[in-house]
Design an enzyme around this catalytic site. Structure first.
Site, mmCIF file in Angstrom:
data_model
loop_
_atom_site.group_PDB
_atom_site.id
_atom_site.type_symbol
_atom_site.label_atom_id
_atom_site.label_comp_id
_atom_site.label_asym_id
_atom_site.label_seq_id
_atom_site.Cartn_x
_atom_site.Cartn_y
_atom_site.Cartn_z
ATOM 1 N N LYS A 13 44.517 49.356 35.416
ATOM 2 C CA LYS A 13 43.055 49.242 35.459
ATOM 3 C C LYS A 13 42.545 49.553 36.869
ATOM 4 C CE LYS A 13 43.141 44.919 34.096
ATOM 5 N NZ LYS A 13 44.601 44.716 33.953
ATOM 6 N N ARG A 87 37.576 38.776 30.164
ATOM 7 C CA ARG A 87 38.959 38.498 29.782
ATOM 8 C C ARG A 87 39.064 37.478 28.661
ATOM 9 N NH1 ARG A 87 41.772 40.054 34.623
ATOM 10 N NH2 ARG A 87 43.961 39.517 34.517
ATOM 11 N N ARG A 126 55.272 46.929 42.081
ATOM 12 C CA ARG A 126 53.975 47.137 42.760
ATOM 13 C C ARG A 126 54.022 46.575 44.183
ATOM 14 N NH1 ARG A 126 48.516 45.104 40.084
ATOM 15 N NH2 ARG A 126 49.625 43.131 40.024
ATOM 16 N N ARG A 160 52.327 41.052 45.411
ATOM 17 C CA ARG A 160 51.399 39.988 45.001
ATOM 18 C C ARG A 160 52.175 38.763 44.540
ATOM 19 N NH1 ARG A 160 46.636 42.376 41.235
ATOM 20 N NH2 ARG A 160 47.176 40.606 39.927
ATOM 21 N N ARG A 171 51.392 35.791 32.327
ATOM 22 C CA ARG A 171 50.181 36.637 32.302
ATOM 23 C C ARG A 171 50.131 37.464 31.017
ATOM 24 N NH1 ARG A 171 50.976 39.689 37.703
ATOM 25 N NH2 ARG A 171 49.102 40.852 37.155
HETATM 26 P P1 AP5 Z 1 47.352 48.506 38.759
HETATM 27 O O1 AP5 Z 1 46.398 49.646 38.787
HETATM 28 O O2 AP5 Z 1 47.430 47.602 39.915
HETATM 29 O O3 AP5 Z 1 47.192 47.689 37.377
HETATM 30 P P2 AP5 Z 1 46.130 46.612 36.922
HETATM 31 O O4 AP5 Z 1 45.896 46.839 35.468
HETATM 32 O O5 AP5 Z 1 44.955 46.629 37.829
HETATM 33 O O6 AP5 Z 1 47.034 45.314 37.093
HETATM 34 P P3 AP5 Z 1 46.644 43.861 37.640
HETATM 35 O O7 AP5 Z 1 47.953 43.150 37.861
HETATM 36 O O8 AP5 Z 1 45.702 43.954 38.775
HETATM 37 O O9 AP5 Z 1 45.974 43.263 36.391
HETATM 38 P P4 AP5 Z 1 45.687 41.806 36.094
HETATM 39 O O10 AP5 Z 1 44.678 41.971 35.025
HETATM 40 O O11 AP5 Z 1 46.860 40.979 35.726
HETATM 41 O O12 AP5 Z 1 45.266 41.180 37.484
HETATM 42 P P5 AP5 Z 1 43.875 40.783 38.108
HETATM 43 O O13 AP5 Z 1 43.922 41.072 39.540
HETATM 44 O O14 AP5 Z 1 42.760 41.307 37.279
HETATM 45 O O15 AP5 Z 1 48.809 49.142 38.489
HETATM 46 C C1 AP5 Z 1 49.970 48.326 38.445
HETATM 47 C C2 AP5 Z 1 51.134 49.061 39.112
HETATM 48 O O16 AP5 Z 1 51.497 50.190 38.325
HETATM 49 C C3 AP5 Z 1 50.809 49.630 40.502
HETATM 50 O O17 AP5 Z 1 51.969 49.568 41.290
HETATM 51 C C4 AP5 Z 1 50.412 51.095 40.228
HETATM 52 O O18 AP5 Z 1 50.697 51.935 41.341
HETATM 53 C C5 AP5 Z 1 51.304 51.422 39.034
HETATM 54 N N1 AP5 Z 1 50.701 52.341 38.072
HETATM 55 C C6 AP5 Z 1 49.408 52.401 37.658
HETATM 56 N N2 AP5 Z 1 49.258 53.350 36.714
HETATM 57 C C7 AP5 Z 1 50.492 53.904 36.519
HETATM 58 C C8 AP5 Z 1 50.994 54.937 35.648
HETATM 59 N N3 AP5 Z 1 50.190 55.575 34.790
HETATM 60 N N4 AP5 Z 1 52.317 55.222 35.711
HETATM 61 C C9 AP5 Z 1 53.132 54.570 36.577
HETATM 62 N N5 AP5 Z 1 52.725 53.588 37.416
HETATM 63 C C10 AP5 Z 1 51.417 53.258 37.381
HETATM 64 O O19 AP5 Z 1 43.890 39.178 37.879
HETATM 65 C C11 AP5 Z 1 44.767 38.344 38.601
HETATM 66 C C12 AP5 Z 1 44.517 36.889 38.231
HETATM 67 O O20 AP5 Z 1 43.163 36.520 38.578
HETATM 68 C C13 AP5 Z 1 44.612 36.553 36.723
HETATM 69 O O21 AP5 Z 1 45.954 36.277 36.329
HETATM 70 C C14 AP5 Z 1 43.703 35.329 36.621
HETATM 71 O O22 AP5 Z 1 44.359 34.189 37.102
HETATM 72 C C15 AP5 Z 1 42.584 35.686 37.587
HETATM 73 N N6 AP5 Z 1 41.475 36.413 36.948
HETATM 74 C C16 AP5 Z 1 41.054 37.688 37.235
HETATM 75 N N7 AP5 Z 1 40.017 38.043 36.470
HETATM 76 C C17 AP5 Z 1 39.768 36.976 35.668
HETATM 77 C C18 AP5 Z 1 38.823 36.750 34.626
HETATM 78 N N8 AP5 Z 1 37.906 37.687 34.272
HETATM 79 N N9 AP5 Z 1 38.870 35.557 33.998
HETATM 80 C C19 AP5 Z 1 39.751 34.590 34.346
HETATM 81 N N10 AP5 Z 1 40.677 34.747 35.313
HETATM 82 C C20 AP5 Z 1 40.692 35.942 35.974
HETATM 83 MG MG MG Z 2 44.158 45.213 39.229
#
Ligand code: AP5
Ligand code: MG
Length: 214
Positions: A13, A87, A126, A160, A171
């Site tokens: 994402k 979410r 990552r 992270r 997760r």
């Molecule tokens: P990346 O682009 O970083 O993926 P992402 O989908 O953004 O992954 P996140 O881990 O950030 O998602 P998340 O939803 O768990 O975390 P968030 O920060 O929102 O890509 C991942 C890796 O793959 C990278 O190394 C990249 O280079 C690689 N990659 C990308 N595309 C690729 C491809 N096509 N091929 C190969 N490699 C690729 O949330 C974290 C925490 O915050 C949650 O657990 C929760 O506790 C809290 N939180 C956040 N938002 C909310 C909400 N709305 N409600 C409640 N709690 C929340």
């Molecule tokens: Mg992200």
């Protein structure tokens, strides 16, 4: 223009949001990035959120909706890419209400779809830059010079805290239980597009682009 990127942890994402902000002149609203910044700064919000994030659980809906309300108040009608929000169905309903109140709408919801194993492989490898936030992957998108950020030159990329195997597993469970139903909410509104997320970054980018019809 307001676009939501839905999908499991690690699907890409954040990576795809970067392309969209460049192309559409939009602002990325990543609730994960906002929460991590609050944790780093030690604000009250950050203190509330940290325990949930470390465990891979969701931060309560009222906290998240408060944060989004404030952000949307600042942004007005600037184009927005929502990344990692909403979410839960309650967050999606809260966003509908907020958008109605502002006289705005969601143009498209893009759901990136992959198997859990792809997520596990990507998240384990990552790394990110603690200075500018650029994201790399030791397997799929390594920095040009080992351990040095391509974007700002900072030395010392970090993993992270929530990318440990046991937290990744929770997760994913939380995603399947609480976030997957959000897709149905938008499908019922007729603006959901599903895009395969397992290909290369470029392939996924093309899929997102055709889902957006531009
Ligand atoms: P990346 O682009 O970083 O993926 P992402 O989908 O953004 O992954 P996140 O881990 O950030 O998602 P998340 O939803 O768990 O975390 P968030 O920060 O929102 O890509 C991942 C890796 O793959 C990278 O190394 C990249 O280079 C690689 N990659 C990308 N595309 C690729 C491809 N096509 N091929 C190969 N490699 C690729 O949330 C974290 C925490 O915050 C949650 O657990 C929760 O506790 C809290 N939180 C956040 N938002 C909310 C909400 N709305 N409600 C409640 N709690 C929340
Ligand atoms: Mg992200």
């Amino acid at each position: 223009m307001r676009i939501i990127l839905l999908g499991p942890p690690g699907v890409g994402k954040g990576t795809q949001a970067q392309f969209l902000i460049d192309r559409l002149g939009a602002v990325q609203v990543s609730t994960g990035d906002l929460l991590r910044a609050a944790v780093r700064e030690g604000t009250e919000l950050g203190r509330k959120a940290k325990g949930f994030m470390d465990a891979g659980d969701l931060v309560p809906d009222d906290v998240i909706l408060g944060m989004i309300r404030e952000k949307m108040g600042e942004l007005g009608d600037t184009p927005v890419i929502f990344d990692g929000f909403p979410r839960t169905v309650a967050q999606a309903e809260g966003l509908d209400e907020l958008m109605n109140g502002l006289g705005l709408g969601i143009d498209k919801v893009v759901e990136l779809v992959v198997d859990d194993q792809v997520v596990i492989d990507r998240l384990s490898a990552r790394r990110s830059c603690p200075k500018c936030g650029a994201v790399f992957n030791l397997m799929f998108n390594p920095p040009k010079v080992e351990d040095v950020c391509d974007s700002c030159g900072h030395k010392g990329l970090i993993q992270r805290d929530d990318d440990k195997p046991e937290v990744i597993a929770n997760r994913l469970k939380v995603y399947h239980d609480q976030t997957a139903p959000v897709a149905n909410h938008y499908d019922a509104q007729g603006n959901l597009a599903k895009v395969p997320g397992a290909g290369t970054v470029e392939e996924v980018k093309n899929g997102v682009q055709s889902a957006l019809g531009r």
